[in-house]
Design an enzyme around this catalytic site. Structure first.
Site, PDB file in Angstrom:
ATOM      1  N   HIS A  21      88.191  45.115  83.960  1.00 12.78           N
ATOM      2  CA  HIS A  21      88.112  46.097  82.816  1.00 12.78           C
ATOM      3  C   HIS A  21      88.321  47.610  83.606  1.00 12.78           C
ATOM      4  CE1 HIS A  21      85.349  42.946  81.228  1.00 12.78           C
ATOM      5  NE2 HIS A  21      86.509  42.988  80.240  1.00 12.78           N
ATOM      6  N   LYS A  45      81.611  34.415  70.645  1.00 11.23           N
ATOM      7  CA  LYS A  45      80.841  34.078  71.924  1.00 11.23           C
ATOM      8  C   LYS A  45      79.388  34.588  71.694  1.00 11.23           C
ATOM      9  CE  LYS A  45      84.687  36.020  74.476  1.00 11.23           C
ATOM     10  NZ  LYS A  45      85.461  37.153  75.440  1.00 11.23           N
ATOM     11  N   ARG A  94      96.321  39.773  80.774  1.00 11.51           N
ATOM     12  CA  ARG A  94      96.300  38.955  82.218  1.00 11.51           C
ATOM     13  C   ARG A  94      97.464  38.225  82.120  1.00 11.51           C
ATOM     14  NH1 ARG A  94      90.308  37.511  81.696  1.00 11.51           N
ATOM     15  NH2 ARG A  94      91.218  37.003  79.603  1.00 11.51           N
ATOM     16  N   SER A 132      85.014  37.913  82.527  1.00  9.02           N
ATOM     17  CA  SER A 132      83.729  37.852  82.510  1.00  9.02           C
ATOM     18  C   SER A 132      83.054  36.630  82.460  1.00  9.02           C
ATOM     19  CB  SER A 132      82.913  38.684  81.128  1.00  9.02           C
ATOM     20  OG  SER A 132      83.660  40.125  81.192  1.00  9.02           O
TER      21      SER A 132
HETATM   22  O1  PNS Z   1      86.342  41.080  75.133  1.00 12.16           O
HETATM   23  P1  PNS Z   1      86.556  40.326  73.947  1.00 12.16           P
HETATM   24  O2  PNS Z   1      85.442  39.338  73.460  1.00 12.16           O
HETATM   25  O3  PNS Z   1      87.726  39.618  73.942  1.00 12.16           O
HETATM   26  O4  PNS Z   1      86.641  41.270  72.646  1.00 12.16           O
HETATM   27  C1  PNS Z   1      86.690  41.138  71.377  1.00 12.16           C
HETATM   28  C2  PNS Z   1      86.406  41.967  70.380  1.00 12.16           C
HETATM   29  C3  PNS Z   1      84.765  42.323  70.709  1.00 12.16           C
HETATM   30  C4  PNS Z   1      87.216  43.475  70.530  1.00 12.16           C
HETATM   31  C5  PNS Z   1      86.740  41.426  68.882  1.00 12.16           C
HETATM   32  O5  PNS Z   1      85.965  40.398  68.520  1.00 12.16           O
HETATM   33  C6  PNS Z   1      86.498  42.642  67.825  1.00 12.16           C
HETATM   34  O6  PNS Z   1      87.112  43.403  67.708  1.00 12.16           O
HETATM   35  N1  PNS Z   1      85.021  42.439  67.222  1.00 12.16           N
HETATM   36  C7  PNS Z   1      84.732  43.332  65.946  1.00 12.16           C
HETATM   37  C8  PNS Z   1      85.188  42.858  64.746  1.00 12.16           C
HETATM   38  C9  PNS Z   1      86.475  43.127  64.494  1.00 12.16           C
HETATM   39  O7  PNS Z   1      86.878  44.122  64.071  1.00 12.16           O
HETATM   40  N2  PNS Z   1      87.372  41.755  64.780  1.00 12.16           N
HETATM   41  C10 PNS Z   1      88.783  42.034  64.823  1.00 12.16           C
HETATM   42  C11 PNS Z   1      89.422  41.877  63.311  1.00 12.16           C
HETATM   43  S1  PNS Z   1      88.979  40.429  62.360  1.00 12.16           S
END
Ligand code: PNS
Length: 169
Positions: A21, A45, A94, A132
């Site tokens: 990150h 998650k 990645r 992570s």
């Molecule tokens: O590190 P991650 O878990 O891959 O991140 C995913 C994250 C938190 C960026 C994604 O789940 C997110 O944007 N969550 C907030 C809700 C949202 O706007 N979702 C995307 C459109 S449905």
């Protein structure tokens, strides 16, 4: 064209922040004036660390870096981006396995708000297998991951899983 400050959101679960990150944040800072690291809820998650713990670990890891802000938000990513006047969403890429999910998320975000662009950055090769989840799995069974996370995160992981690491055995 204006010379407005270019702000990008780097969203994620950051459960916890890894050196992968950090690599992405440093690359984003070459392009944007300010990067807001935003911890958002990923409904698929279950987190190990609380939002507060995650915010604190990231703040400690970027102590003194004025161009990096850290925040947590409970709603839609695009709403948060709009609230912060951000023009871009940064995501790290990645391997091909990341692509499908990232592609779907970027298109959904675009449908929800056409003004915010998704920008994908490649991690350095060194961090290509870092995540992570794999770090949490390794550390849970005593694996030494201290060179894969910043020091504040390593200390917090040792607090959560206080057994000896493999390198000390
Ligand atoms: O590190 P991650 O878990 O891959 O991140 C995913 C994250 C938190 C960026 C994604 O789940 C997110 O944007 N969550 C907030 C809700 C949202 O706007 N979702 C995307 C459109 S449905």
């Amino acid at each position: 064209m204006t010379d407005k400050k270019k702000i990008a959101i780097y969203p994620g679960s950051f459960d916890p922040l890894t050196n992968g990150h950090i690599d992405i944040i440093e690359r984003a800072l070459d392009i944007f004036d300010q990067v807001i690291v935003a911890i958002l809820h990923n409904p698929s998650k279950t987190a190990l660390f609380t939002m507060e713990e995650r915010v604190e670990m990231i703040k400690q890891s970027f102590n003194g870096e004025k161009c990096v802000m850290v925040d947590a938000f409970g709603g839609l990513l695009v709403d948060y981006a709009k609230m912060k006047n951000a023009t871009a969403i940064i995501r790290g890429m990645r391997a091909i396995s990341d692509f499908e999910n990232e592609f779907q998320m970027a298109l959904m975000n675009r449908k929800l708000n056409k003004e915010v662009q998704s920008v994908f950055l490649m991690t350095g090769l060194r961090w290509i297998f870092t995540s992570s989840s794999i770090i949490k799995e390794a550390v849970q069974f005593g694996g030494d991951i201290s060179d894969m996370v910043p020091e504040p995160v390593n200390l917090k992981l040792m607090e959560k899983f206080p057994q000896k690491t493999k390198s000390e055995e």
